[in-house]
Design a protein around this motif. Structure first.
Motif, PDB file in Angstrom:
ATOM      1  N   TYR A  59      80.693  16.869  75.385  1.00 15.27           N
ATOM      2  CA  TYR A  59      80.944  15.437  75.518  1.00 15.27           C
ATOM      3  C   TYR A  59      81.737  15.152  76.786  1.00 15.27           C
ATOM      4  CZ  TYR A  59      85.717  16.390  73.951  1.00 15.27           C
ATOM      5  OH  TYR A  59      87.003  16.875  73.844  1.00 15.27           O
ATOM      6  N   CYS A  60      81.597  13.928  77.242  1.00  8.32           N
ATOM      7  CA  CYS A  60      82.351  13.468  78.397  1.00  8.32           C
ATOM      8  C   CYS A  60      83.605  12.774  77.893  1.00  8.32           C
ATOM      9  CB  CYS A  60      81.517  12.506  79.240  1.00  8.32           C
ATOM     10  SG  CYS A  60      82.421  11.849  80.665  1.00  8.32           S
ATOM     11  N   ALA A  61      84.764  13.244  78.318  1.00 11.82           N
ATOM     12  CA  ALA A  61      86.030  12.706  77.832  1.00 11.82           C
ATOM     13  C   ALA A  61      86.462  11.456  78.575  1.00 11.82           C
ATOM     14  CB  ALA A  61      87.123  13.768  77.947  1.00 11.82           C
ATOM     15  N   GLN A  62      85.634  10.989  79.520  1.00 10.75           N
ATOM     16  CA  GLN A  62      85.968   9.771  80.261  1.00 10.75           C
ATOM     17  C   GLN A  62      86.091   8.606  79.290  1.00 10.75           C
ATOM     18  OE1 GLN A  62      86.721   9.128  83.291  1.00 10.75           O
ATOM     19  NE2 GLN A  62      86.597   6.917  83.373  1.00 10.75           N
ATOM     20  N   ARG A  63      87.202   7.890  79.363  1.00  2.68           N
ATOM     21  CA  ARG A  63      87.420   6.745  78.481  1.00  2.68           C
ATOM     22  C   ARG A  63      87.564   5.479  79.320  1.00  2.68           C
ATOM     23  NH1 ARG A  63      88.566   8.183  73.337  1.00  2.68           N
ATOM     24  NH2 ARG A  63      88.985  10.380  72.944  1.00  2.68           N
ATOM     25  N   GLY A  64      87.111   4.397  78.775  1.00  3.05           N
ATOM     26  CA  GLY A  64      87.197   3.144  79.492  1.00  3.05           C
ATOM     27  C   GLY A  64      86.123   2.187  79.026  1.00  3.05           C
ATOM     28  N   PRO A  65      86.010   1.017  79.659  1.00  2.00           N
ATOM     29  CA  PRO A  65      85.044   0.000  79.230  1.00  2.00           C
ATOM     30  C   PRO A  65      83.605   0.310  79.606  1.00  2.00           C
ATOM     31  CG  PRO A  65      86.189  -0.721  81.209  1.00  2.00           C
ATOM     32  CD  PRO A  65      86.825   0.577  80.798  1.00  2.00           C
ATOM     33  N   GLN A  66      83.386   1.339  80.411  1.00  5.78           N
ATOM     34  CA  GLN A  66      82.030   1.624  80.861  1.00  5.78           C
ATOM     35  C   GLN A  66      81.156   2.134  79.721  1.00  5.78           C
ATOM     36  OE1 GLN A  66      81.064   0.837  83.844  1.00  5.78           O
ATOM     37  NE2 GLN A  66      83.124   0.173  84.436  1.00  5.78           N
ATOM     38  N   PRO A  67      79.852   1.937  79.791  1.00  8.93           N
ATOM     39  CA  PRO A  67      78.943   2.424  78.746  1.00  8.93           C
ATOM     40  C   PRO A  67      78.963   3.936  78.594  1.00  8.93           C
ATOM     41  CG  PRO A  67      77.859   0.793  80.136  1.00  8.93           C
ATOM     42  CD  PRO A  67      79.158   1.134  80.801  1.00  8.93           C
ATOM     43  N   TYR A  84      83.639  20.866  75.317  1.00  8.74           N
ATOM     44  CA  TYR A  84      82.874  21.386  74.178  1.00  8.74           C
ATOM     45  C   TYR A  84      83.708  21.334  72.906  1.00  8.74           C
ATOM     46  CZ  TYR A  84      80.472  24.663  71.088  1.00  8.74           C
ATOM     47  OH  TYR A  84      79.846  25.253  70.013  1.00  8.74           O
ATOM     48  N   THR A  85      83.067  20.955  71.810  1.00  9.10           N
ATOM     49  CA  THR A  85      83.731  20.965  70.518  1.00  9.10           C
ATOM     50  C   THR A  85      82.692  21.082  69.415  1.00  9.10           C
ATOM     51  OG1 THR A  85      85.396  19.836  69.143  1.00  9.10           O
ATOM     52  CG2 THR A  85      83.688  18.459  70.158  1.00  9.10           C
ATOM     53  N   GLU A  86      83.165  21.174  68.194  1.00  7.02           N
ATOM     54  CA  GLU A  86      82.289  21.229  67.025  1.00  7.02           C
ATOM     55  C   GLU A  86      82.863  20.323  65.948  1.00  7.02           C
ATOM     56  OE1 GLU A  86      81.951  25.230  65.691  1.00  7.02           O
ATOM     57  OE2 GLU A  86      81.065  25.979  67.553  1.00  7.02           O
ATOM     58  N   SER A  87      82.006  19.530  65.348  1.00  2.63           N
ATOM     59  CA  SER A  87      82.429  18.703  64.228  1.00  2.63           C
ATOM     60  C   SER A  87      81.768  19.225  62.957  1.00  2.63           C
ATOM     61  CB  SER A  87      82.041  17.235  64.464  1.00  2.63           C
ATOM     62  OG  SER A  87      80.631  17.105  64.556  1.00  2.63           O
ATOM     63  N   THR A  88      82.399  18.951  61.838  1.00  2.00           N
ATOM     64  CA  THR A  88      81.882  19.402  60.549  1.00  2.00           C
ATOM     65  C   THR A  88      81.596  18.202  59.670  1.00  2.00           C
ATOM     66  OG1 THR A  88      83.202  21.421  60.713  1.00  2.00           O
ATOM     67  CG2 THR A  88      82.318  20.872  58.549  1.00  2.00           C
ATOM     68  N   GLY A  89      80.368  18.088  59.194  1.00  2.00           N
ATOM     69  CA  GLY A  89      79.986  16.982  58.342  1.00  2.00           C
ATOM     70  C   GLY A  89      80.450  17.172  56.915  1.00  2.00           C
ATOM     71  N   THR A 123      80.666  24.820  83.204  1.00  2.88           N
ATOM     72  CA  THR A 123      79.518  24.727  84.101  1.00  2.88           C
ATOM     73  C   THR A 123      78.855  23.358  84.055  1.00  2.88           C
ATOM     74  OG1 THR A 123      79.082  27.077  83.702  1.00  2.88           O
ATOM     75  CG2 THR A 123      77.321  25.823  84.749  1.00  2.88           C
ATOM     76  N   LEU A 124      78.934  22.675  82.913  1.00  2.34           N
ATOM     77  CA  LEU A 124      78.208  21.423  82.709  1.00  2.34           C
ATOM     78  C   LEU A 124      79.047  20.212  83.109  1.00  2.34           C
ATOM     79  CD1 LEU A 124      76.585  22.181  79.230  1.00  2.34           C
ATOM     80  CD2 LEU A 124      75.764  22.766  81.531  1.00  2.34           C
ATOM     81  N   TYR A 125      78.366  19.260  83.775  1.00  7.63           N
ATOM     82  CA  TYR A 125      79.016  18.036  84.216  1.00  7.63           C
ATOM     83  C   TYR A 125      78.199  16.830  83.770  1.00  7.63           C
ATOM     84  CZ  TYR A 125      82.143  20.809  87.146  1.00  7.63           C
ATOM     85  OH  TYR A 125      83.088  21.698  87.579  1.00  7.63           O
ATOM     86  N   CYS A 126      78.887  15.688  83.665  1.00  2.69           N
ATOM     87  CA  CYS A 126      78.247  14.468  83.170  1.00  2.69           C
ATOM     88  C   CYS A 126      77.405  13.815  84.271  1.00  2.69           C
ATOM     89  CB  CYS A 126      79.311  13.495  82.662  1.00  2.69           C
ATOM     90  SG  CYS A 126      78.630  11.957  82.000  1.00  2.69           S
TER      91      CYS A 126
END
Length: 269
Positions: free
Chosen positions: A180-188, A165-170, A147-150
């Motif tokens: 998170y947005c999986a878009q990769r590239g030089p953009q901020p 969606y994901t989960e990280s463990t400290g 449902t969620l978009y960047c």
């Protein structure tokens, strides 16, 4: 070659931790495999450290490089770690048990073992448990998924960039769920994310602020599995707060085609 394998001989080069030797006896060449006096004990140590369940493949590879376990390289080149692939192959190699495998059949080898059966079985148990845990993590679910978009991608001309969606463990074992947005590239916008709790709060605020038309109320009533009165549907924000996550998911997918959320740069989080 098949006869040599049937007798437990090693075909080709022995794995790291052993050395192929050639001796001349009675005018004939005699080939055998012996434990490398330097690398052999390091293989045994690798299994011992992995059994503590404190290291992943990369950490173990780097640690064993410090102990002297490295790839064979030119004398003029610095030693290199065997890498994560090398560690994974090493920990599942049955040759270290004193076994040779030929055409899928295992036989007792003529070479001496470097580890015990118990050490090998312990390593396989840890590997299997980690793989099962990884598979569970890959199936992580959240009622806002899909449902969620960047929002930043929307402004950059990519309105269909869905948030994953994901989960990280400290190190403390605390879980940190986020979109998170999986878009990769030089953009901020590279690796933009939003904590799951903030995403949930943002969507809740949207429900508190909207007023559904009669047609949308009717649509929602038909979609929900249990009856909701007209009075309840006139206050969608309160309804959203009192429902379980599965019903919230249904409500979001029924009313909103996309919900754009502001994300932040992971580098500045």
């Amino acid at each position: 070659m098949s006869e040599k394998a049937k007798r437990g001989g090693t075909l080709g080069r022995a794995p790291i931790g052993y050395t192929n030797t050639l001796q001349r006896r009675d005018g004939h060449d005699s080939r055998s495999v012996q434990i490398d006096p330097i690398r052999g004990p390091l293989i045994h140590r690798t299994f011992e450290l992995f059994a503590t369940d404190r290291y992943n493949y990369e950490q173990l590879s780097d640690l064993m490089l410090k102990h002297g376990l490295s790839r064979t390289s030119h004398p003029d080149q610095p030693p290199r770690s065997i890498g994560t692939t090398g560690i994974a192959r090493l920990l599942t190699c049955r040759y270290y048990l004193g076994i040779v495998t030929y055409t899928g059949t295992e036989r007792p080898g003529q070479h001496p073992p470097l580890i015990t059966r118990q050490q090998f079985d312990n390593a396989q148990a840890i590997i299997a448990r980690r793989q099962a845990s990884s598979q569970r993590r890959s199936r992580l679910d959240h009622y806002l998924k899909g449902t969620l978009y960047c929002e930043k991608c929307l402004h950059a001309g990519s309105p269909t960039r869905l948030l994953s969606y994901t989960e990280s463990t400290g190190r403390s074992g605390h879980r940190f769920p986020y979109f998170y947005c999986a878009q990769r590239g030089p953009q901020p916008r590279h690796r933009q994310y939003i904590p799951a709790k903030y995403a949930e709060q943002h969507v809740t605020q949207i429900w508190k602020s909207i007023q559904l038309t009669s047609s949308y109320r009717a649509l929602l009533q038909r979609t929900l599995q249990h009856f909701r009165s007209e009075a309840v549907l006139r206050r969608p924000g309160r309804l959203y707060l009192t429902e379980d996550t599965e019903t919230r998911k249904t409500m979001n997918q029924t009313i909103f085609s996309r919900i754009y959320l502001p994300t932040q740069d992971a580098q500045h989080a």
